[in-house]
Design an enzyme around this catalytic site. Sequence first.
Site, mmCIF file in Angstrom:
data_model
loop_
_atom_site.group_PDB
_atom_site.id
_atom_site.type_symbol
_atom_site.label_atom_id
_atom_site.label_comp_id
_atom_site.label_asym_id
_atom_site.label_seq_id
_atom_site.Cartn_x
_atom_site.Cartn_y
_atom_site.Cartn_z
ATOM 1 N N LYS A 1 1.186 4.350 -2.819
ATOM 2 C CA LYS A 1 0.949 5.758 -2.505
ATOM 3 C C LYS A 1 2.221 6.599 -2.684
ATOM 4 C CE LYS A 1 -3.444 5.443 -1.576
ATOM 5 N NZ LYS A 1 -4.445 6.092 -2.448
ATOM 6 N N TYR B 1 0.832 -1.200 0.000
ATOM 7 C CA TYR B 1 0.000 0.000 0.000
ATOM 8 C C TYR B 1 0.869 1.255 0.000
ATOM 9 C CZ TYR B 1 -3.568 3.361 1.505
ATOM 10 O OH TYR B 1 -4.409 4.451 1.596
#
Length: 260
Positions: A162, A158
């Site tokens: 990002k 994740y």
Amino acid sequence: MSNLLPLAGRSAIVTGGARGIGKGIVLELARAGADVLIADLLEDAMQATADEVRALGRRALTRRVDVTDATQVQAMVDEAVAAFGALGILVNCAGVISIRPVADLSEKDWDVVMDVNAKGTFLGCRAALAPMRGQGWGRIINVASIAGKEGFPNLAHYSASKFAVVGFTNALAKEVAQEGITVNAICPGVVRTYMWDRLADEWKQEGESVEDSWARHQLTLIPQGRAQTPEDMGRMALFLATMDNVTGQSVNVDGGFTFH
């Protein structure tokens, strides 16, 4: 509708706009005068949010879109331009998360998160460039995360997605800086959405409920001691949509969680 509204006459697309942070952004843009196309996979939630936009006196469209599919993303942009006459604002908010240590992370886990969070952002931006360039004005706002500036255990994939959004935002901003288009990212901190409930459940201590875990994380992670809200993200999106000389930035809205 009063011409004093800062986004009067503008139109926007918000992916992931049916609920949570995306909904907060949709409603804030609508309050400021923008018509909005809400793109998501959640039909009922999209319709409910669209009804709230219409109650504010703005036009609202809904479209079921898989942001990893270039054809669907292009069709989304084409519909907004056809319906509203232009596309001024794109907010890439669609995102997914899963929680696993790297040793247990499958290729599929990696690919799903990277495809939605990073590739989806790229596809949305690419599709929006032509209409924005054609009118010499545009605002692209990508929703990243504080996990795009600082790694978190069991969220390496994740965080990677990002971090990619943060870097992509800065690079694209420089490409289009002299074309009337700004490109920025919002990095939310701790916002009580489905994602953070999953993290609170994953990180709860022995004997601790999800509610207890949630309360502890607010107090220990956030200097202000309280979570941020979807409305906070909406207000930052409005700021970025109305600023001419802010571009290439990834702005934390996190109550002091991180400083970079």
